[in-house]
Design a protein around this motif. Structure first.
Motif, mmCIF file in Angstrom:
data_model
loop_
_atom_site.group_PDB
_atom_site.id
_atom_site.type_symbol
_atom_site.label_atom_id
_atom_site.label_comp_id
_atom_site.label_asym_id
_atom_site.label_seq_id
_atom_site.Cartn_x
_atom_site.Cartn_y
_atom_site.Cartn_z
ATOM 1 N N PRO A 56 55.212 75.597 -52.559
ATOM 2 C CA PRO A 56 54.857 75.542 -51.141
ATOM 3 C C PRO A 56 53.615 76.330 -50.761
ATOM 4 N N PHE A 57 53.022 77.078 -51.689
ATOM 5 C CA PHE A 57 51.929 77.971 -51.321
ATOM 6 C C PHE A 57 50.609 77.218 -51.148
ATOM 7 N N ALA A 92 57.087 80.843 -46.765
ATOM 8 C CA ALA A 92 57.292 80.723 -48.211
ATOM 9 C C ALA A 92 57.140 82.102 -48.826
ATOM 10 N N ALA A 93 57.875 82.352 -49.907
ATOM 11 C CA ALA A 93 57.807 83.661 -50.552
ATOM 12 C C ALA A 93 58.251 83.556 -52.004
ATOM 13 N N ALA A 94 57.748 84.480 -52.820
ATOM 14 C CA ALA A 94 58.176 84.594 -54.219
ATOM 15 C C ALA A 94 58.046 86.052 -54.639
ATOM 16 N N HIS A 107 60.951 78.142 -49.776
ATOM 17 C CA HIS A 107 60.240 77.642 -48.605
ATOM 18 C C HIS A 107 61.266 77.247 -47.550
ATOM 19 N N ALA A 108 60.900 77.431 -46.283
ATOM 20 C CA ALA A 108 61.778 77.020 -45.192
ATOM 21 C C ALA A 108 60.945 76.567 -44.007
ATOM 22 N N PRO A 120 62.796 82.902 -46.185
ATOM 23 C CA PRO A 120 62.143 83.392 -47.409
ATOM 24 C C PRO A 120 61.557 84.799 -47.315
ATOM 25 N N ILE A 121 60.853 85.115 -46.236
ATOM 26 C CA ILE A 121 60.229 86.441 -46.163
ATOM 27 C C ILE A 121 61.286 87.521 -46.011
#
Length: 251
Positions: A56-57, A92-94, A107-108, A120-121
């Motif tokens: 998603p980034f 989005a986050a990882a 992702h949301a 995600p965050i």
């Protein structure tokens, strides 16, 4: 109102030290000893064509992914993105640790409404050790809503001399805001407590023009009502004159 975020989140002092390897990179302080490195197209020196799809980034690239892997060998680092307009948008986050991506990317798509822990965050901040501490969510607890765009975060980073100084300045502002709120409250009439004298009568008794002190006088009578019970008009007048002498002596 819009909100845009692309950034690396990690422990402030370590992230600031690591960012010295990257030209033009800066780190803004967040709450709970975290920091945010704003990511733009220019930060990692790669043309747009060098970026590759990574879930998603939108700004993920081989150079950024490589940095995150390297930086994570000394501790967790996260990459986060968000894009909102009017309360709706996406996140989005990882997370990277021990030289590899250990969680995400998640992702949301988000609609306006109460925050959720599984966004995600919020989820990646929990993995970084953030705690809510009375805030609406972790996003709010660490202060990610303090700026609205990447330029704002760059300015915040450039203005921050160091974490301890920034934290002390934040604490001083909060204390000043609390004092100002208490002072405003001192002059505000409560809607939920009756008062036997109206503003015109208070002005006549104390010889006052329309002013904040009239509100302070009525607020005092309301506090007395709560402590002692209802006063007669005569009792209220006596109490008001006594209070006015004391109030003026402290100004």
């Amino acid at each position: 109102m819009s909100y845009v975020l692309h950034g690396v989140v990690g422990e402030f002092d370590r992230l600031r030290s690591l960012s010295g390897e990257v030209p033009r990179a800066v780190v803004a302080p967040l709450g709970q000893r975290l920091g945010l490195l704003p990511v733009t197209d220019e930060i990692f020196g790669e043309p747009a064509g060098a970026r590759q799809e990574s879930g998603p980034f939108t700004l993920m690239s081989p150079g950024l992914a490589g940095r995150l892997k390297d930086w994570s060998r000394g501790g967790h680092v996260a990459y986060v993105e968000a894009d909102f307009w009017g309360g709706s948008g996406s996140q989005a986050a990882a997370l990277w640790e021990n030289g590899r991506r250990s969680w995400g990317p998640e992702h949301a798509s988000i609609q306006a409404g109460p925050p959720r822990d599984d966004w995600p965050i919020n989820a990646v901040l929990a993995r970084l050790g953030a705690v809510r501490a009375g805030a609406a969510d972790l996003f709010d607890a660490v202060g990610l809503g303090r700026e609205r765009d990447m330029e704002g975060w760059r300015r915040a980073a450039l203005d921050a001399p160091g974490y301890d100084a920034w934290e002390a300045a934040c604490r001083a502002r909060e204390e000043a805001d609390a004092r100002a709120a208490a002072e405003r409250d001192r002059y505000a009439r409560r809607d939920d407590v009756p008062v036997v004298l109206d503003g015109r009568t208070v002005m006549r008794l104390l010889g006052l023009p329309p002013s904040p002190m009239v509100g302070a006088a009525i607020r005092h009578l309301q506090e007395v009502h709560l402590e002692r019970g209802p006063l007669t008009r005569d009792e209220a007048a006596i109490e008001l004159r006594r209070w006015a002498r004391s109030f003026r002596s402290t100004r």
